[in-house]
Each structure stands twice: as structure tokens, then as C-alpha cells.
Scaffold this active site. Structure first.
Site, PDB file in Angstrom:
ATOM      1  N   ARG A   1     -20.942  10.496  33.085  1.00 35.99           N
ATOM      2  CA  ARG A   1     -21.626  11.683  32.545  1.00 35.99           C
ATOM      3  C   ARG A   1     -22.779  11.274  31.635  1.00 35.99           C
ATOM      4  O   ARG A   1     -23.863  11.856  31.693  1.00 35.99           O
ATOM      5  CB  ARG A   1     -20.620  12.553  31.784  1.00 35.99           C
ATOM      6  CG  ARG A   1     -19.732  13.379  32.713  1.00 35.99           C
ATOM      7  CD  ARG A   1     -18.389  13.715  32.081  1.00 35.99           C
ATOM      8  NE  ARG A   1     -18.506  14.515  30.892  1.00 35.99           N
ATOM      9  CZ  ARG A   1     -17.608  14.536  29.912  1.00 35.99           C
ATOM     10  NH1 ARG A   1     -16.530  13.773  29.979  1.00 35.99           N
ATOM     11  NH2 ARG A   1     -17.785  15.301  28.874  1.00 35.99           N
TER      12      ARG A   1
ATOM     13  N   ARG B   1      -9.490  17.228  28.170  1.00 38.44           N
ATOM     14  CA  ARG B   1     -10.230  17.654  29.350  1.00 38.44           C
ATOM     15  C   ARG B   1     -10.059  16.630  30.459  1.00 38.44           C
ATOM     16  O   ARG B   1     -10.025  15.443  30.197  1.00 38.44           O
ATOM     17  CB  ARG B   1     -11.708  17.820  29.001  1.00 38.44           C
ATOM     18  CG  ARG B   1     -12.079  19.268  28.763  1.00 38.44           C
ATOM     19  CD  ARG B   1     -13.458  19.447  28.217  1.00 38.44           C
ATOM     20  NE  ARG B   1     -14.506  18.831  29.018  1.00 38.44           N
ATOM     21  CZ  ARG B   1     -15.805  19.019  28.800  1.00 38.44           C
ATOM     22  NH1 ARG B   1     -16.185  19.810  27.806  1.00 38.44           N
ATOM     23  NH2 ARG B   1     -16.699  18.422  29.543  1.00 38.44           N
TER      24      ARG B   1
ATOM     25  N   LYS C   1     -22.611  20.448  21.638  1.00 33.69           N
ATOM     26  CA  LYS C   1     -23.224  21.656  22.203  1.00 33.69           C
ATOM     27  C   LYS C   1     -22.246  22.836  22.142  1.00 33.69           C
ATOM     28  O   LYS C   1     -22.579  23.902  21.649  1.00 33.69           O
ATOM     29  CB  LYS C   1     -23.652  21.426  23.662  1.00 33.69           C
ATOM     30  CG  LYS C   1     -24.678  20.322  23.838  1.00 33.69           C
ATOM     31  CD  LYS C   1     -25.133  20.198  25.283  1.00 33.69           C
ATOM     32  CE  LYS C   1     -24.034  19.794  26.258  1.00 33.69           C
ATOM     33  NZ  LYS C   1     -23.490  18.433  26.022  1.00 33.69           N
TER      34      LYS C   1
ATOM     35  N   ARG D   1     -29.737  20.888  33.664  1.00 33.25           N
ATOM     36  CA  ARG D   1     -29.423  19.469  33.494  1.00 33.25           C
ATOM     37  C   ARG D   1     -30.282  18.559  34.335  1.00 33.25           C
ATOM     38  O   ARG D   1     -30.082  17.341  34.323  1.00 33.25           O
ATOM     39  CB  ARG D   1     -27.993  19.189  33.915  1.00 33.25           C
ATOM     40  CG  ARG D   1     -27.033  19.689  32.915  1.00 33.25           C
ATOM     41  CD  ARG D   1     -25.676  19.170  33.267  1.00 33.25           C
ATOM     42  NE  ARG D   1     -24.746  20.003  32.580  1.00 33.25           N
ATOM     43  CZ  ARG D   1     -23.801  19.547  31.791  1.00 33.25           C
ATOM     44  NH1 ARG D   1     -23.635  18.273  31.621  1.00 33.25           N
ATOM     45  NH2 ARG D   1     -23.006  20.370  31.184  1.00 33.25           N
TER      46      ARG D   1
ATOM     47  N   ARG E   1     -11.212  14.427  21.592  1.00 36.18           N
ATOM     48  CA  ARG E   1     -11.375  15.872  21.774  1.00 36.18           C
ATOM     49  C   ARG E   1     -10.141  16.513  22.393  1.00 36.18           C
ATOM     50  O   ARG E   1      -9.516  15.967  23.290  1.00 36.18           O
ATOM     51  CB  ARG E   1     -12.573  16.148  22.679  1.00 36.18           C
ATOM     52  CG  ARG E   1     -12.666  17.628  23.083  1.00 36.18           C
ATOM     53  CD  ARG E   1     -13.994  18.014  23.644  1.00 36.18           C
ATOM     54  NE  ARG E   1     -14.351  17.296  24.841  1.00 36.18           N
ATOM     55  CZ  ARG E   1     -15.540  17.379  25.426  1.00 36.18           C
ATOM     56  NH1 ARG E   1     -16.478  18.139  24.884  1.00 36.18           N
ATOM     57  NH2 ARG E   1     -15.792  16.704  26.516  1.00 36.18           N
TER      58      ARG E   1
HETATM   59  P1  AP5 Z   1     -18.327  19.282  21.975  1.00 31.23           P
HETATM   60  O1  AP5 Z   1     -18.919  20.414  21.196  1.00 31.23           O
HETATM   61  O2  AP5 Z   1     -17.196  19.580  22.859  1.00 31.23           O
HETATM   62  O3  AP5 Z   1     -19.495  18.479  22.766  1.00 31.23           O
HETATM   63  P2  AP5 Z   1     -20.454  18.915  23.959  1.00 31.23           P
HETATM   64  O4  AP5 Z   1     -21.840  18.538  23.584  1.00 31.23           O
HETATM   65  O5  AP5 Z   1     -20.215  20.337  24.314  1.00 31.23           O
HETATM   66  O6  AP5 Z   1     -20.002  17.891  25.077  1.00 31.23           O
HETATM   67  P3  AP5 Z   1     -19.395  18.137  26.519  1.00 31.23           P
HETATM   68  O7  AP5 Z   1     -18.531  16.969  26.845  1.00 31.23           O
HETATM   69  O8  AP5 Z   1     -18.802  19.499  26.640  1.00 31.23           O
HETATM   70  O9  AP5 Z   1     -20.672  18.058  27.399  1.00 31.23           O
HETATM   71  P4  AP5 Z   1     -20.688  17.932  28.927  1.00 31.23           P
HETATM   72  O10 AP5 Z   1     -22.108  18.180  29.184  1.00 31.23           O
HETATM   73  O11 AP5 Z   1     -20.129  16.707  29.499  1.00 31.23           O
HETATM   74  O12 AP5 Z   1     -19.618  18.979  29.440  1.00 31.23           O
HETATM   75  P5  AP5 Z   1     -19.765  20.391  30.145  1.00 31.23           P
HETATM   76  O13 AP5 Z   1     -18.532  21.132  29.907  1.00 31.23           O
HETATM   77  O14 AP5 Z   1     -21.054  21.007  29.802  1.00 31.23           O
HETATM   78  O15 AP5 Z   1     -17.916  18.153  20.912  1.00 31.23           O
HETATM   79  C1  AP5 Z   1     -17.255  16.968  21.342  1.00 31.23           C
HETATM   80  C2  AP5 Z   1     -16.162  16.570  20.334  1.00 31.23           C
HETATM   81  O16 AP5 Z   1     -16.768  16.193  19.093  1.00 31.23           O
HETATM   82  C3  AP5 Z   1     -15.174  17.684  19.985  1.00 31.23           C
HETATM   83  O17 AP5 Z   1     -13.901  17.122  19.835  1.00 31.23           O
HETATM   84  C4  AP5 Z   1     -15.689  18.239  18.648  1.00 31.23           C
HETATM   85  O18 AP5 Z   1     -14.633  18.755  17.851  1.00 31.23           O
HETATM   86  C5  AP5 Z   1     -16.306  16.997  18.023  1.00 31.23           C
HETATM   87  N1  AP5 Z   1     -17.499  17.279  17.217  1.00 31.23           N
HETATM   88  C6  AP5 Z   1     -18.520  18.146  17.529  1.00 31.23           C
HETATM   89  N2  AP5 Z   1     -19.476  18.128  16.574  1.00 31.23           N
HETATM   90  C7  AP5 Z   1     -19.055  17.237  15.634  1.00 31.23           C
HETATM   91  C8  AP5 Z   1     -19.605  16.782  14.391  1.00 31.23           C
HETATM   92  N3  AP5 Z   1     -20.776  17.221  13.941  1.00 31.23           N
HETATM   93  N4  AP5 Z   1     -18.918  15.842  13.677  1.00 31.23           N
HETATM   94  C9  AP5 Z   1     -17.696  15.367  14.140  1.00 31.23           C
HETATM   95  N5  AP5 Z   1     -17.122  15.758  15.306  1.00 31.23           N
HETATM   96  C10 AP5 Z   1     -17.797  16.697  16.043  1.00 31.23           C
HETATM   97  O19 AP5 Z   1     -19.833  19.952  31.695  1.00 31.23           O
HETATM   98  C11 AP5 Z   1     -18.703  19.407  32.336  1.00 31.23           C
HETATM   99  C12 AP5 Z   1     -18.954  19.180  33.811  1.00 31.23           C
HETATM  100  O20 AP5 Z   1     -19.245  20.442  34.469  1.00 31.23           O
HETATM  101  C13 AP5 Z   1     -20.155  18.295  34.183  1.00 31.23           C
HETATM  102  O21 AP5 Z   1     -19.832  16.919  34.111  1.00 31.23           O
HETATM  103  C14 AP5 Z   1     -20.434  18.768  35.619  1.00 31.23           C
HETATM  104  O22 AP5 Z   1     -19.494  18.259  36.515  1.00 31.23           O
HETATM  105  C15 AP5 Z   1     -20.207  20.268  35.480  1.00 31.23           C
HETATM  106  N6  AP5 Z   1     -21.445  20.959  35.067  1.00 31.23           N
HETATM  107  C16 AP5 Z   1     -21.650  21.672  33.931  1.00 31.23           C
HETATM  108  N7  AP5 Z   1     -22.909  22.143  33.867  1.00 31.23           N
HETATM  109  C17 AP5 Z   1     -23.519  21.737  35.007  1.00 31.23           C
HETATM  110  C18 AP5 Z   1     -24.836  21.894  35.525  1.00 31.23           C
HETATM  111  N8  AP5 Z   1     -25.782  22.566  34.850  1.00 31.23           N
HETATM  112  N9  AP5 Z   1     -25.120  21.325  36.717  1.00 31.23           N
HETATM  113  C19 AP5 Z   1     -24.186  20.644  37.420  1.00 31.23           C
HETATM  114  N10 AP5 Z   1     -22.931  20.444  36.979  1.00 31.23           N
HETATM  115  C20 AP5 Z   1     -22.595  20.993  35.778  1.00 31.23           C
HETATM  116 MG    MG Z   2     -19.316  21.335  25.934  1.00 27.38          MG
END
Ligand code: AP5
Ligand code: MG
Ligand code: ZN
Length: 229
Positions: free
Chosen positions: A180, A169, A17, A97, A136
Site C-alpha cells: 500500500r 484490519r 486520514k 488515488r 491500529r
Molecule cells: P488512520 O486514521 O486509520 O490512517 P489513514 O490515513 O486513514 O490510513 P489507512 O490505512 O486507512 O489508509 P489506506 O489508504 O490504506 O486505507 P483505506 O481504507 O483508505 O490512522 C492510523 C492509525 O494511527 C490509527 O490506529 C490511529 O488511531 C493512529 N493515529 C492517527 N493519527 C495519529 C496521531 N496524530 N498520532 C498518533 N496516532 C495516530 O483503503 C483500503 C483499501 O481499499 C486500499 O488498499 C484499496 O484496496 C481500497 N481502496 C480504497 N480507496 C480506493 C481507491 N480510491 N481506489 C482503489 N482502491 C481503493
Molecule cells: Mg483510513
């Protein structure tokens, strides 16, 4: 100015994402708004709210809905104030979410006269997700995302954009990753039905090279969002 068109990005942890949003948003004239990034920024402070968010974030638990909505609205208001006419819409990464967040978003957008143009669903098998998350690295300074094998920085351990030392992270531990992913399956994935009923969902195969996924998303969104004027 009312009538903005926003895009929602839904996909499990590690589906890309953040990686894709950073590449797609500028091409479509959208602003990348990620609640996870907003929380990571907020947690660099030393106050009560930062400590509260960290107590959920580090364990891989969703931050309470009211806090999350407040942080999101603050960012949207800021964008409207600072960029006014050039703000065409947000590419929402990580919000909503759960059902309550989706309903809150509908209400917020209705009040503003805005709408959701499309919901992009990134589809990636679970085994691939784990491999991606465990390799990552992120830049604590500018938020850029890397992978030790799939998307390495030019200089090992250093951000291409700002030169800062890259870190893992704090929620990329095996326990938090498992929690998660479970939360995603139980609370976030069902939202796809909520949006499918409105004909908004485009499914994208996220298990392809980064550039290939970007082009697939662009091709799917371009008719809905159009190029920036
Ligand atoms: P990356 O692009 O970082 O993946 P992502 O889908 O963004 O995954 P996240 O881990 O960021 O999602 P998340 O939902 O847990 O975290 P968030 O920060 O939103 O890619 C991952 C890896 O793969 C990278 O190393 C990249 O280089 C590699 N990659 C990408 N595409 C690739 C490809 N095509 N081929 C090969 N490699 C690839 O949320 C974190 C925390 O914040 C939550 O757990 C919660 O505590 C809080 N939070 C956030 N939003 C909310 C909400 N709406 N409500 C409540 N709590 C929330
Ligand atoms: Mg992300
Ligand atoms: Zn950086």
C-alpha cells in the site's frame, strides 16, 4: 442543489486520514466519504462484487478504477437523495488515488456544478506510519478507529461508541502495508503536483498529537469551507 464544495484528503497509509476526517467533517458541515470504508462495508456481504473487492483489498492492491468510481458515485447520489439541502459537500478520504481517478473526479464535479475547495496533504514520516498501522484497531460495526497506545478505547478491546469487539484490519499485515505504501508513493503522491498547479494544496504536519493535527486542519480549511450555517 448544485455548487457544493468538497475537500480532498491525501496522505499515506496511517497518516490519519480517517481519524482526522471523522473529527473535522462535522465541524465544517461536510460528510466524511471514505472509499476504504465503503469497501469494508461492501465486503460484509456475500456476493460476487464483495468477493472481487476482497481479492484486491486484502492484498493491499487498488480496486479497479471503474468499480471504485461506481461505489463513490452511488454514495454521493445517496447523500443527495437523503440529505438534499443539508449536504454541503464531502470530505473525500482515500479518493482519488491515481491520475485517472483525479480526472474522473474533475469530470463528475464539473457535471454537477461542484468544485474542490481544498486538498489537505497530511505529512508523516514512514517509520511513524508503520508504528501506527501495526497498532491500529477498528470497530467492524461502526468503523471507529483506535490505536492500542496512541488512541486506546476506554475499555480494552471494546468500541467506545457501540461496545463491539475491536479487530485488526485485514490489510494491516506487513506485506499489504508495504504494498500500500509503495502504491501511494508511485501513484497517489504525484497527484499533489496535479492539485498544487491549481493552488489547492495545504500541507499539514500530521506527526503531532491527534488534537493538534485536527486544529491545524480546521484552521487551514475554515477560510475555504466556512462554518455550517
Ligand atoms: P488512520 O486514521 O486509520 O490512517 P489513514 O490515513 O486513514 O490510513 P489507512 O490505512 O486507512 O489508509 P489506506 O489508504 O490504506 O486505507 P483505506 O481504507 O483508505 O490512522 C492510523 C492509525 O494511527 C490509527 O490506529 C490511529 O488511531 C493512529 N493515529 C492517527 N493519527 C495519529 C496521531 N496524530 N498520532 C498518533 N496516532 C495516530 O483503503 C483500503 C483499501 O481499499 C486500499 O488498499 C484499496 O484496496 C481500497 N481502496 C480504497 N480507496 C480506493 C481507491 N480510491 N481506489 C482503489 N482502491 C481503493
Ligand atoms: Mg483510513
Ligand atoms: Zn463501534
Amino acid at each position: 442543489m448544485a455548487g457544493r464544495c468538497h475537500v480532498v484528503l491525501i496522505g499515506p497509509q496511517g497518516s490519519g486520514k480517517g481519524t482526522q476526517a471523522a473529527r473535522i467533517a462535522p465541524r465544517l458541515g461536510l460528510v466524511h466519504v471514505a472509499t476504504g470504508d465503503l469497501f469494508r462495508q461492501l465486503m460484509t456481504r456475500d456476493d460476487e462484487l464483495a468477493r472481487e473487492v476482497r481479492s484486491y483489498y486484502d492484498r493491499g492492491v487498488l480496486v479497479p478504477d471503474d468499480v471504485t468510481l461506481r461505489v463513490l458515485l452511488q454514495r454521493l447520489d445517496e447523500l443527495e437523495r437523503e440529505t438534499s439541502d443539508s449536504f454541503r459537500g464531502a470530505l473525500l478520504d482515500g479518493y482519488p488515488r491515481n491520475r485517472a481517478q483525479a480526472e474522473a473526479l474533475d469530470e463528475v464535479l464539473r457535471d454537477r456544478g461542484d468544485e474542490i475547495a481544498a486538498v489537505v496533504h497530511l505529512v508523516v514520516p514512514r517509520a511513524v506510519l508503520i508504528e501506527r498501522l501495526s497498532g491500529r484497531l477498528i470497530c467492524p460495526q461502526c468503523g471507529a478507529t483506535y490505536h492500542v497506545r496512541f488512541s486506546p478505547p476506554k475499555t480494552p478491546g471494546r468500541c467506545d461508541h457501540c461496545g463491539s469487539a475491536l479487530v485488526q484490519r485485514s490489510d494491516d499485515t506487513p506485506e499489504a502495508i508495504a504494498r500500500r505504501l509503495e502504491t501511494y508513493e508511485q501513484q497517489t503522491e504525484p497527484l499533489l503536483e496535479y492539485y498544487r498547479a491549481r493552488g489547492l494544496v495545504v500541507d499539514i504536519d500530521g506527526n503531532q498529537p491527534i488534537e493538534v493535527v485536527t486544529e491545524a486542519i480546521y484552521a487551514a480549511l475554515e477560510p475555504h469551507v466556512g462554518d455550517p450555517v
